[in-house]
Design an enzyme around this catalytic site. Sequence first.
Site, PDB file in Angstrom:
ATOM      1  N   LEU A 299      46.067  41.488  40.037  1.00  0.00           N
ATOM      2  CA  LEU A 299      45.418  40.595  39.081  1.00  0.00           C
ATOM      3  C   LEU A 299      44.065  41.193  38.742  1.00  0.00           C
ATOM      4  O   LEU A 299      43.432  41.837  39.586  1.00  0.00           O
ATOM      5  CB  LEU A 299      45.211  39.197  39.673  1.00  0.00           C
ATOM      6  N   ASP A 300      43.604  40.953  37.520  1.00  0.00           N
ATOM      7  CA  ASP A 300      42.249  41.366  37.173  1.00  0.00           C
ATOM      8  C   ASP A 300      41.245  40.665  38.079  1.00  0.00           C
ATOM      9  O   ASP A 300      41.490  39.563  38.573  1.00  0.00           O
ATOM     10  CB  ASP A 300      41.921  40.990  35.721  1.00  0.00           C
ATOM     11  N   ARG A 301      40.116  41.294  38.253  1.00  0.00           N
ATOM     12  CA  ARG A 301      39.047  40.704  39.063  1.00  0.00           C
ATOM     13  C   ARG A 301      38.691  39.290  38.596  1.00  0.00           C
ATOM     14  O   ARG A 301      38.511  38.381  39.410  1.00  0.00           O
ATOM     15  CB  ARG A 301      37.817  41.607  38.983  1.00  0.00           C
TER      16      ARG A 301
END
Length: 323
Positions: free
Chosen positions: A140-142
């Site tokens: 997942l993106d940050r």
Amino acid sequence: MSVVMMSVSEDEAEIRLDRWFRRHFPHLTQGALQKLCRTGQVRVDGKRAETATRLMPGQSVRVPPIPQAARPAPIVVAVNENDRRELERMVVYRDEQVIVLNKPAGLPVQGGPGISRHVDGMLDALRGELEHRPRLVHRLDRDTSGLLLLARTPGVAGKLAASFRTREVRKIYWAVVVGKPTPAEGVIDLPLAKLGIGPGSLTIAAGRDEEDAANARTEYMVRDAAARKLSWLELSPLTGRMHQLRVHCEALGTPILGDPKYGGPGAHLDGFDDRLHLHARQLELPHPAGGWLSVAAGLPPHMRETFKSLGFEAGALPAVRRS
């Protein structure tokens, strides 16, 4: 070391022989293993085998004497108690094969330049008495919150990775976007191309024949809207490109609220938390032990507050289903 016979475990179904050896004898080089196979010293169920041979549970592997001197010393990882408590709070489902976390927004999944604290670096805290630490099987993106799937053994990681590759895993995201897309539901079918390197380098490709353009498709549906100012979208990526949902929402003319990379000035509105409003809400996947698993994650605090202020009703959190 003398010749030993080792049995292939259930967790090692369909693993290649060379990967099986790397798992059990990490100091043995590929070249040395190829020589052992070529000379017949390594056998599977009494028969000669190649390094690419796929193994099945219950098969017997003949392991010839392997030098011990090259074995690396075991790595002992000190677990930070704060990390342990934080990760335990994230766990929404756990069994013998998988762990599912509800990752908070702002916590990176993996390390990188300037990143010293991330989920991957904390996973020994969930190891327990198992031989192997849990493994990430997707990302997942940050700035994206929500469901993150972990495998508890290498064999399970392989099965789950295959499910992601073959698109058997259904991922559902919720987003708050600026504006309201027209039509209210459909499929965004726009390829992505990478310009430069580093965060924020993806953009919509100019054409399908553009060099390095990657196919990208996303299902979307408007679940609710506050006039035409803000909308609640349900998004299901049909491909798995980096930043795909963020770029596709921007391409619709409805950037995700608070998106610092793709939203532009129009994605930042007074009166709303200026963090990315994108949440990995639900995962449905074939369970490695058979059947299906469905898990959902509650919204992060900043999205709960936005939903409340806009009158969006998320409803009760669906229970975990294992069938």
